[in-house]
Design a protein around this motif. Structure first.
Motif, PDB file in Angstrom:
ATOM      1  N   LEU A  11       0.873  -1.092   0.016  1.00 57.39           N
ATOM      2  CA  LEU A  11      -0.120   0.185  -0.139  1.00 57.39           C
ATOM      3  C   LEU A  11       0.919   1.128  -0.015  1.00 57.39           C
ATOM      4  CD1 LEU A  11      -2.856   1.254   0.057  1.00 57.39           C
ATOM      5  CD2 LEU A  11      -2.721   1.184   2.457  1.00 57.39           C
ATOM      6  N   ARG A  12       1.851   1.178   0.946  1.00 55.51           N
ATOM      7  CA  ARG A  12       2.735   2.400   0.964  1.00 55.51           C
ATOM      8  C   ARG A  12       3.453   2.465  -0.592  1.00 55.51           C
ATOM      9  NH1 ARG A  12       4.638   0.090   5.933  1.00 55.51           N
ATOM     10  NH2 ARG A  12       3.820   1.345   7.672  1.00 55.51           N
ATOM     11  N   GLU A  15       0.928   4.307  -2.881  1.00 53.21           N
ATOM     12  CA  GLU A  15       0.647   5.665  -2.302  1.00 53.21           C
ATOM     13  C   GLU A  15       2.011   6.588  -2.813  1.00 53.21           C
ATOM     14  OE1 GLU A  15      -0.212   5.376   1.629  1.00 53.21           O
ATOM     15  OE2 GLU A  15      -2.407   5.018   1.289  1.00 53.21           O
ATOM     16  N   THR A  30      -1.746  -1.473  -7.928  1.00 45.93           N
ATOM     17  CA  THR A  30      -2.823  -1.397  -7.085  1.00 45.93           C
ATOM     18  C   THR A  30      -3.746  -2.633  -7.725  1.00 45.93           C
ATOM     19  OG1 THR A  30      -3.064   0.957  -6.940  1.00 45.93           O
ATOM     20  CG2 THR A  30      -5.062  -0.477  -6.669  1.00 45.93           C
ATOM     21  N   ALA A  41      -9.664  -3.301   4.578  1.00 47.58           N
ATOM     22  CA  ALA A  41      -9.601  -2.125   4.929  1.00 47.58           C
ATOM     23  C   ALA A  41      -8.429  -1.567   4.099  1.00 47.58           C
ATOM     24  CB  ALA A  41      -9.181  -1.579   6.292  1.00 47.58           C
ATOM     25  N   LEU A  42      -7.284  -2.347   3.668  1.00 49.17           N
ATOM     26  CA  LEU A  42      -6.111  -1.800   3.096  1.00 49.17           C
ATOM     27  C   LEU A  42      -6.681  -2.056   1.457  1.00 49.17           C
ATOM     28  CD1 LEU A  42      -3.229  -3.803   4.388  1.00 49.17           C
ATOM     29  CD2 LEU A  42      -3.817  -1.362   4.705  1.00 49.17           C
ATOM     30  N   THR A  44      -9.344  -1.500   0.143  1.00 50.14           N
ATOM     31  CA  THR A  44     -10.391  -0.211   0.037  1.00 50.14           C
ATOM     32  C   THR A  44      -9.594   1.246  -0.260  1.00 50.14           C
ATOM     33  OG1 THR A  44     -12.281  -0.763   1.617  1.00 50.14           O
ATOM     34  CG2 THR A  44     -12.074   1.664   1.089  1.00 50.14           C
ATOM     35  N   ARG A  45      -8.500   1.351   0.608  1.00 51.05           N
ATOM     36  CA  ARG A  45      -7.596   2.438   0.570  1.00 51.05           C
ATOM     37  C   ARG A  45      -6.955   2.496  -0.796  1.00 51.05           C
ATOM     38  NH1 ARG A  45      -3.703   2.987   5.699  1.00 51.05           N
ATOM     39  NH2 ARG A  45      -2.826   4.600   4.332  1.00 51.05           N
ATOM     40  N   LEU A  48      -9.015   3.565  -3.455  1.00 52.02           N
ATOM     41  CA  LEU A  48      -9.242   4.970  -3.582  1.00 52.02           C
ATOM     42  C   LEU A  48      -7.996   5.529  -4.135  1.00 52.02           C
ATOM     43  CD1 LEU A  48     -10.631   7.476  -2.672  1.00 52.02           C
ATOM     44  CD2 LEU A  48      -9.471   7.433  -0.500  1.00 52.02           C
ATOM     45  N   VAL A  49      -6.925   4.976  -4.180  1.00 46.77           N
ATOM     46  CA  VAL A  49      -5.486   5.407  -5.002  1.00 46.77           C
ATOM     47  C   VAL A  49      -5.960   5.243  -6.291  1.00 46.77           C
ATOM     48  CG1 VAL A  49      -3.202   5.164  -5.282  1.00 46.77           C
ATOM     49  CG2 VAL A  49      -4.060   5.293  -2.708  1.00 46.77           C
TER      50      VAL A  49
END
Length: 453
Positions: A11-12, A15, A30, A41-42, A44-45, A48-49
């Motif tokens: 995830l990092r 981003e 992604t 939860a990850l 979903t983030r 969004l990215v």
């Protein structure tokens, strides 16, 4: 823990790609992460990215290709991207408007309304489509459907206010169509049009209420013509709610209905159909409770019933008195009965009693009176004419005239009446039976019968 740390590192990385403007790389990584990551939860983030990355690609590509920008904005599938997508659609719509290309305009208007139903552009798009429907396509019904949607969702919006004035152009035609339906007796269809108009501020409330009220009145008149007075009353009362200023005319019509029921009841009373009469009177109270003329009519009916019952008692008493020879007493009782309930039988019995009393006083004089008064003196006139006819053929001394002869018959109240005209060659012997009780005269031979014709 090692797995969670690994997913967090992915995830990092995603981003970081986004923050440094490497949007394609962020999207690619992604997509890979979403397939492998178990932590929702990850995911979903990450999604969004990816959405934001597509949005940024769309913004960058606008300068080179709006078609590509449209593709990226759709892939972004976010409120912010939808807003930019709507701007492109509107820009293309405005270009089409400059060349009066209404088909292209409709294409992009529909796209905005379909793909971005929550866009702030919706009221404007609906208003524009209303204009195209009316001015270019002549689709009044589609324009009206759009206006209803616009008002229901955006009442008071500036575009709704403008569309309201535009749509008022079709209102007269809708009213005219409703009136044609009403004249053809499709009242429910007409009212559906009127009630729909009444929901929207495109016609004055007084005007549409007048139209609705008059439609209900017309329907009531139809029920009156078919004799369905209860339904006529119901529809007149509904009409009154819409046209209260017509109360005098409507109440007069309602009074006409109840007066009909009273007249109908009175006719039943005259025919002695009291059950039907009561039903007619009761229907009045369904329309006007405690209506005094109906209450009075019921009272008259009850009095008539009481009088008939009392008259029957007096008639029976009179019959008994007459049977025992008390004719004068019987006459009084018959007369009292007739005063309460006059009918032919009672009147006949009164006449018989009166004749009997007169016959008892002087039967011969009464018999002569009956003969002399029969059909305005017909017998005397006919015999006189017959004698004058004979005098033309015979001398006076050749005609023997017996004059009227009254002979008491075997019955107490019957006389045999004769009159003879005799010549040397012809004989006319007239003979009748006179009934003193009923004043009837019966011929006893053929020439007497012919004389009476």
């Amino acid at each position: 823990m090692l797995l969670g740390a690994c997913e967090m590192n992915h995830l990092r990385s995603v981003e970081e790609h986004y923050e440094k403007g490497r949007y394609a790389a962020a999207i690619q990584e992604t997509d890979e992460m979403i397939l492998k990551t178990k932590n929702r939860a990850l995911v979903t983030r990450a999604e969004l990215v990816r959405s934001n990355s597509y949005h940024q690609l769309g913004l960058i590509s606008q300068e080179r290709s709006t078609d590509l920008a449209i593709r990226f904005f759709k892939l972004a599938n976010s409120p912010a991207a939808d807003k930019d997508l709507a701007k492109i659609y509107k820009a293309r719509l405005m270009e089409a408007a400059l060349t009066d290309d209404y088909e292209t305009q409709l294409e992009y208007i529909s796209a905005i309304l379909r793909e971005m139903p929550d866009s702030e552009l919706v009221p404007e798009m609906v208003q524009r489509r209303i204009n195209i429907y009316l001015d270019r396509l002549g689709e009044a019904d589609l324009a009206w459907q759009d206006y209803m949607l616009l008002f229901d969702g955006y009442e008071g919006n500036a575009h709704e206010t403008v569309a309201r004035k535009t749509i008022q152009r079709i209102v007269p035609n809708k009213i005219a169509y409703g009136k044609r339906l009403s004249e053809a007796k499709y009242y429910n269809d007409a009212l559906a049009i009127y009630f729909e108009l009444a929901k929207y501020p495109v016609i004055a409330s007084d005007e549409i209420n007048e139209i609705i009220g008059n439609t209900y009145k017309a329907q009531a008149e139809d029920f009156l013509e078919t004799g369905n007075y209860s339904e006529a009353d119901r529809f007149l009362r509904i009409a009154l709610q819409y046209v209260p200023h017509q109360r005098p005319q409507i109440e007069a019509r309602l009074k006409g209905i109840v007066d009909f029921f009273i007249t109908q009841g009175d006719n039943h009373v005259r025919q002695r159909n009291y059950e039907q009469a009561a039903e007619s009177y009761q229907r009045v109270f369904e329309i006007i409770p405690d209506y005094k003329p109906a209450l009075d009519a019921i009272q008259r009916m009850q009095t008539a019933q009481d009088n008939i019952a009392r008259a029957a008692q007096l008639f029976a008493q009179a019959e008994r008195a007459e049977a025992t020879g008390k004719v004068a007493d019987a006459l009084k009782l018959y007369q009292q009965a007739n005063a309460l309930d006059s009918n032919q039988e009672t009147r006949n019995r009164i006449a018989i009693c009166q004749n009997t009393l007169e016959a008892d006083r002087n039967p011969l004089a009464f018999a002569k009176k009956i003969v002399n008064e029969y059909r305005g003196g017909l017998l005397n006139t006919r015999i006189k004419n017959k004698k004058q006819e004979l005098q033309k053929r015979y001398k006076n001394n050749e005609i023997r005239d017996s004059g009227w002869k009254f002979l008491h018959s075997t019955s107490q109240y019957k006389y045999e009446v004769r009159y003879d005209l005799i010549t040397s060659r012809e004989t006319f012997l007239y003979v009748w039976q006179v009934n003193l009780k009923d004043r009837s005269i019966i011929p006893l031979n053929k020439i007497s019968e012919d004389l009476m014709k």
